[in-house]
Design a protein around this motif. Structure first.
Motif, short mmCIF file in Angstrom:
data_model
loop_
_atom_site.label_atom_id
_atom_site.label_comp_id
_atom_site.label_asym_id
_atom_site.label_seq_id
_atom_site.Cartn_x
_atom_site.Cartn_y
_atom_site.Cartn_z
N PHE A 126 0.83 -1.20 0.00
CA PHE A 126 0.00 0.00 0.00
C PHE A 126 0.87 1.26 0.00
CE2 PHE A 126 -2.56 -3.29 2.02
CZ PHE A 126 -3.78 -3.17 1.34
N PRO A 127 0.94 1.98 -1.12
CA PRO A 127 1.57 3.30 -1.10
C PRO A 127 0.54 4.29 -0.54
CG PRO A 127 1.13 2.56 -3.37
CD PRO A 127 0.49 1.59 -2.45
N THR A 128 0.82 4.91 0.57
CA THR A 128 -0.21 5.68 1.27
C THR A 128 0.04 7.18 1.28
OG1 THR A 128 0.91 5.42 3.40
CG2 THR A 128 -0.68 3.72 2.78
N GLU A 129 1.02 7.65 0.52
CA GLU A 129 1.34 9.08 0.57
C GLU A 129 0.18 9.93 0.06
OE1 GLU A 129 5.16 11.94 -0.21
OE2 GLU A 129 4.92 10.18 -1.47
N LYS A 130 -0.45 9.49 -1.03
CA LYS A 130 -1.57 10.25 -1.58
C LYS A 130 -2.87 9.82 -0.92
CE LYS A 130 0.46 11.18 -6.11
NZ LYS A 130 0.31 11.03 -7.58
N VAL A 131 -3.64 10.81 -0.50
CA VAL A 131 -4.91 10.56 0.17
C VAL A 131 -6.04 10.71 -0.84
CG1 VAL A 131 -6.38 11.19 2.12
CG2 VAL A 131 -3.92 11.56 2.26
N THR A 132 -6.94 9.71 -0.90
CA THR A 132 -8.05 9.78 -1.84
C THR A 132 -9.15 10.69 -1.29
OG1 THR A 132 -9.25 7.90 -0.87
CG2 THR A 132 -7.57 7.41 -2.53
N TRP A 146 -8.78 6.04 9.70
CA TRP A 146 -9.71 5.14 8.99
C TRP A 146 -9.04 4.48 7.79
CZ3 TRP A 146 -11.62 5.22 3.97
CH2 TRP A 146 -12.71 4.38 3.71
N ARG A 147 -8.26 5.26 7.04
CA ARG A 147 -7.63 4.74 5.83
C ARG A 147 -6.63 3.62 6.12
NH1 ARG A 147 -2.88 8.68 4.55
NH2 ARG A 147 -3.07 7.84 2.45
N PHE A 148 -6.13 3.59 7.35
CA PHE A 148 -5.19 2.52 7.72
C PHE A 148 -5.92 1.34 8.35
CE2 PHE A 148 -2.84 6.54 7.80
CZ PHE A 148 -1.91 6.26 6.81
N PHE A 149 -7.01 1.64 9.07
CA PHE A 149 -7.84 0.55 9.60
C PHE A 149 -8.34 -0.32 8.46
CE2 PHE A 149 -8.65 2.67 13.79
CZ PHE A 149 -8.45 1.54 14.58
N THR A 150 -8.72 0.31 7.35
CA THR A 150 -9.28 -0.44 6.23
C THR A 150 -8.23 -1.22 5.45
OG1 THR A 150 -9.09 1.51 4.80
CG2 THR A 150 -11.18 1.18 5.96
N LYS A 151 -6.97 -1.01 5.77
CA LYS A 151 -5.89 -1.70 5.06
C LYS A 151 -5.16 -2.72 5.95
CE LYS A 151 -4.97 2.16 1.89
NZ LYS A 151 -6.11 2.99 2.30
N LYS A 163 5.29 4.22 3.49
CA LYS A 163 4.83 5.30 4.36
C LYS A 163 3.53 4.85 5.01
CE LYS A 163 7.10 9.28 2.32
NZ LYS A 163 6.95 10.67 1.87
N SER A 164 3.27 5.36 6.19
CA SER A 164 2.14 4.84 6.96
C SER A 164 1.50 5.94 7.79
CB SER A 164 2.64 3.71 7.87
OG SER A 164 3.58 4.23 8.81
N TRP A 165 0.86 5.51 8.89
CA TRP A 165 0.18 6.47 9.77
C TRP A 165 1.14 7.46 10.41
CZ3 TRP A 165 -0.42 1.13 10.04
CH2 TRP A 165 0.39 0.45 10.94
N TYR A 166 2.44 7.20 10.32
CA TYR A 166 3.41 8.12 10.90
C TYR A 166 3.42 9.48 10.20
CZ TYR A 166 5.24 4.83 14.21
OH TYR A 166 5.35 3.98 15.28
#
Length: 282
Positions: free
Chosen positions: A72-78, A88-93, A105-108
């Protein structure tokens, strides 16, 4: 802490390829064992910009069965994610039992956008580790000079130019400040249940080896603990508790018997004494 890291470390082993091949095989075996034991695994990659997070993820996943992991590349937020609370976006992943989810990259990142405090992060991670999740955290470190060199190299190539942002150059310009920020964050979120592994990423071979070794060690520990717990649970036999006996048949002695002669005697007595006698009366 980060200022004391020796970033000059290099992979000087003459048998580097053999070591990596052995680790690759072992990591694959441990992935299968973790799947059988139902261990969910989250692997986080954080670090300075251009420190090689994507490269290290690509090298690491070579050891894994592609059916059992997801990156999961998480830098860009939908747009959808922006409509929910930050975490929420990390709970769902988060992974199901037996699966591995890898975060580029993560919740940090929520710490730098003032969405989360170190305490929020510790609590977020603890609820997962308490539920049996294994969280492995890597922080890739390079020098200011090396970062600048890599950013320039990326900008030179048309195919990689898009990867360099204004924010990347801002981090390089304020590198000393960023070191202090990251240092503070790492210290406050380095916990027994979720320790950080700082990876000296100047030499890519050394970084890949350290990541592979750490991954193998952490998976080995998790698998051993899960197997020991499984074995322990098998040996547990619940003791009968008289306090919970209930129902109309509770306490009835089902071992009682009667001889044939005694049965016939009682039958004659009951039959002569009761006009409504049946064999169910005995």
């Amino acid at each position: 802490m980060l200022e004391k890291i020796d970033l000059k470390k290099k992979a000087n082993w003459s048998d580097y390829d053999e070591r990596m091949d052995a680790l690759t095989v072992r990591i694959g075996e441990l992935q299968r064992e973790a799947k059988e034991l139902g261990i969910p695994v989250m692997i986080l990659f954080e670090g300075y910009e251009a420190s090689g997070k994507g490269t290290m993820i690509n090298r690491m996943i070579r050891a894994l069965d592609p059916r059992g992991f997801q990156v999961f590349p998480t830098e860009k937020v939908t747009e959808d994610e922006m409509m929910h609370p930050y975490l929420w976006r990390f709970f769902t992943k988060t992974p199901a039992k037996g699966r591995i989810h890898i975060f580029d990259k993560s919740w940090y990142q929520g710490f730098f956008s003032d969405e989360l405090t170190p305490e929020d992060i510790r609590q977020f991670e603890k609820q997962f580790t308490d539920d049996g999740n294994l969280i492995i955290k890597f922080f890739l470190a390079i020098t200011e000079k090396e970062q600048k060199k890599r950013l320039k190299s990326l900008e030179k190539e048309k195919s990689t130019r898009w990867r360099v942002s204004k924010g990347d150059w801002e981090q390089n310009k304020n590198f000393d400040e960023q070191v202090l920020l990251f240092d503070n964050l790492l210290i406050k979120t380095d916990t027994p249940n979720c320790p950080w592994t700082v990876v000296e990423a100047m030499d890519k071979k050394y970084a890949a080896m350290k990541i592979a070794r750490t991954l193998a060690e952490r998976l080995e520990e998790a698998v051993s603990e899960a197997e020991a717990e499984k074995k322990s649970n098998k040996n547990i036999r619940p003791e009968p508790d008289d306090d919970f006996k209930n129902g109309v048949l509770a306490g009835i002695d089902l071992s009682k018997t009667i001889t044939d002669d005694e049965y016939r005697r009682k039958k004659r007595i009951c039959k002569s004494a009761c006009p409504y006698f049946t064999t169910k009366c005995i």
